[in-house]
Design an enzyme around this catalytic site. Sequence first.
Site, PDB file in Angstrom:
ATOM      1  N   ASP A  73       3.408  14.062  14.031  1.00 32.00           N
ATOM      2  CA  ASP A  73       3.664  13.919  12.588  1.00 32.00           C
ATOM      3  C   ASP A  73       2.356  14.004  11.802  1.00 32.00           C
ATOM      4  OD1 ASP A  73       5.300  13.696  10.388  1.00 32.00           O
ATOM      5  OD2 ASP A  73       5.358  11.506  10.419  1.00 32.00           O
ATOM      6  N   LYS A  95       1.694  -3.187   8.870  1.00 27.64           N
ATOM      7  CA  LYS A  95       2.937  -2.419   8.767  1.00 27.64           C
ATOM      8  C   LYS A  95       4.096  -3.327   9.161  1.00 27.64           C
ATOM      9  CE  LYS A  95       3.247   1.853  10.118  1.00 27.64           C
ATOM     10  NZ  LYS A  95       3.332   3.059  10.982  1.00 27.64           N
ATOM     11  N   LEU A 117       0.819  -1.215   0.000  1.00 30.62           N
ATOM     12  CA  LEU A 117       0.000   0.000   0.000  1.00 30.62           C
ATOM     13  C   LEU A 117       0.850   1.261   0.000  1.00 30.62           C
ATOM     14  CD1 LEU A 117      -2.813  -0.883   2.571  1.00 30.62           C
ATOM     15  CD2 LEU A 117      -3.047  -0.674   0.100  1.00 30.62           C
ATOM     16  N   GLY A 118       2.003   1.207   0.641  1.00 31.20           N
ATOM     17  CA  GLY A 118       2.861   2.382   0.723  1.00 31.20           C
ATOM     18  C   GLY A 118       4.021   2.127   1.662  1.00 31.20           C
ATOM     19  N   GLY A 132       5.929   3.778   5.027  1.00 33.12           N
ATOM     20  CA  GLY A 132       5.854   4.741   6.119  1.00 33.12           C
ATOM     21  C   GLY A 132       7.219   5.246   6.517  1.00 33.12           C
ATOM     22  N   GLY A 133       7.249   5.933   7.678  1.00 32.45           N
ATOM     23  CA  GLY A 133       8.493   6.517   8.132  1.00 32.45           C
ATOM     24  C   GLY A 133       9.556   5.488   8.434  1.00 32.45           C
ATOM     25  N   PHE A 134       9.174   4.280   8.830  1.00 33.90           N
ATOM     26  CA  PHE A 134      10.172   3.270   9.143  1.00 33.90           C
ATOM     27  C   PHE A 134       9.687   1.872   8.798  1.00 33.90           C
ATOM     28  CE2 PHE A 134       7.682   4.354  12.827  1.00 33.90           C
ATOM     29  CZ  PHE A 134       7.259   3.149  13.322  1.00 33.90           C
ATOM     30  N   GLY A 135       8.861   1.759   7.785  1.00 30.50           N
ATOM     31  CA  GLY A 135       8.424   0.432   7.370  1.00 30.50           C
ATOM     32  C   GLY A 135       7.427   0.487   6.231  1.00 30.50           C
ATOM     33  N   LYS A 136       7.226  -0.666   5.596  1.00 27.74           N
ATOM     34  CA  LYS A 136       6.281  -0.789   4.491  1.00 27.74           C
ATOM     35  C   LYS A 136       4.914  -1.215   5.030  1.00 27.74           C
ATOM     36  CE  LYS A 136       9.853  -2.123   1.143  1.00 27.74           C
ATOM     37  NZ  LYS A 136      10.316  -3.195   0.217  1.00 27.74           N
TER      38      LYS A 136
END
Length: 627
Positions: free
Chosen positions: A469, A372, A349-350, A352-356
């Site tokens: 954030d 995540k 899906l995308g 993130g700041g420290f993981g997929k």
Amino acid sequence: MVLLLFLFTPKKVVCQGTNTNDGELNFNGGKNLYTTGSANLNNNGLLTLTNSTPRTTGQVFYNRPLQFKDSINGTAYSFSTTFVFAIEFHNGSYGGFGLAFVISPTRGFPISFPRNYLGIFNISNMGYPSNHIVAIELDTTFDQPLGDIDANHVGIDINSLVSDKADSAHYFKDDGTPTNLSLSSGDLMQLWVEYDSKHKQLNVTLHPLLVPKPKIPLLSLQKDLSQYLLEYMYIGFTSATGELTASHYIFDWKFKMNGTVSDINHSRLPKIPLEDQLESHSLKRILIISLSVSGAILVIFLILGLWLFLKKKKLMEVLEDWEVQFGPHRFAYKDLHTATKGFKGTELLGRGGFGKVYKGTLPVSNIEIAVKRVSHDSRQGMREFIAEIATIGRLRHPNLVQLQGYCRHKGELYLVYDCMPKGSLDKLLYHQQPMEILDWSQRFKIIKDVSYGLCYLHEQWVQVIIHRDIKPANILLDHNMNAKLGDFGLAKLYDHGIDPQTSHVAGTLGYISPELSRTGKASTSSDVFALGVVMLEITCGRKPILPRASQSKMVLNDWVLECWENGDIMQVLDHKIGHEYIEKQVALVLKLGLLCSHPVAAMRPSMSSVIQNLDNVVQLPHERSRN
């Protein structure tokens, strides 16, 4: 928990003709009942709602709806019901979540969750007036976010599992002396639920099976149920388990409308399962087992015991203290692996700041989830992972992404969330297809949804939570375009009234307040700054900083402020919105966004003030001064 409920779920059908006597329904033997999930009707008439299966629900309900209200004046009828039940934990002092008796407009809850939701609600419909659900819960777990008083109580619930009235399980002797009871003892108990329409009073009475019905009820709630009940409703029971399990039994059940239900004949109750088990052991089987205990069998048992001990020790080594302390349940890695098709790239899906983040569908329940997967090279992965477990796992709000559970496997960390099928807001703002352009009404609702969620974090939970954030990439949308705040990996908690101290500046360029960039000290005010930038970004349809733009348009806040001072603030509106918008509403959001992103922290409003402005309860300070 133990809840009494009226519900609908067409799975297994048992139709044997319900005994009636002067309008009284007698369900002895399980007649005219539906069962679904783990619920089972034994040949001797015993209803077993749950068994040793973890994370499951069991439901039993009467096949046909009953008329609960006068069709002319809409007044709820009087009614009474009584049933005999028992709850037996499978793991000593800990077990399933309980049982409930419910009155519901439908015969089932197809998208309900197990565990503390008791198979009635899910995260998205808790507390909604449209539920029209009245339930009596027999709760055997302590869940602080739901307002539980202990892990052994009876509660009256209306449209939510946060009880309108609750008390620890006990009964009153004739002299008024209270005597404590343990709901999970495995002992047979009887419960009475009686509603007096004339006095608008609901009484709940609990007592051991061999003790006569007490004169003093355990719970008494003064409330007119007419506003909560529909004309026709279903009645029944539901129960749920989590990682730990329990057996929930219903031995007999009677119900009567507009009258007092008669007592249950205790001599005709089905046998307790434990008695059946003991009677099945004949003398011959005991002798065979005794003679079979030889040296070879003893060795096998020793090997098996050693294997179980090592397996349990391995699990105990994996289970950290914080995993016991916080709520979300643990998922099996194989279930997540299957759900995401082996974490295939097509399910991504995308990032993130420290993981997929991967989409997936759980193999048994078919519930859509987002997983995540924290990267190996994330230096602060474990710290951020624990922060998410500690915060999101206990939060309950319609505008926050719900954390359903977690998994740790071979050093990797996984978080399981509700799936947000529409994705993140930044994709809709900047990567949309022509048919996916957000109109103004959708944008305004997203701004209000995010504001409600942030207000809950700042002012309405037991501790203040600083998100740190807030940006469009962390605002997710469900099927109905409801916005939810997500990615609490950077969230920090502190008690109300205590200044937070942080170790490093976290956030995203363009959304970081001036004081946060200077001092590294995050606060609710720095969250409000980021929200103000997001308000402007959603309205203007552009990012906070455009390095290649002209000097006047490079910084979004400066450009909007300049246009306002020049008397032409509407020129900043995203041209893709077209002409379908309310000018006064757009101007309000732009001015409120500027106030929230004011460079001086003391000038920014609180989140409750932001909500009042968006709801037109109060005017902005500068507008008030002009009047």
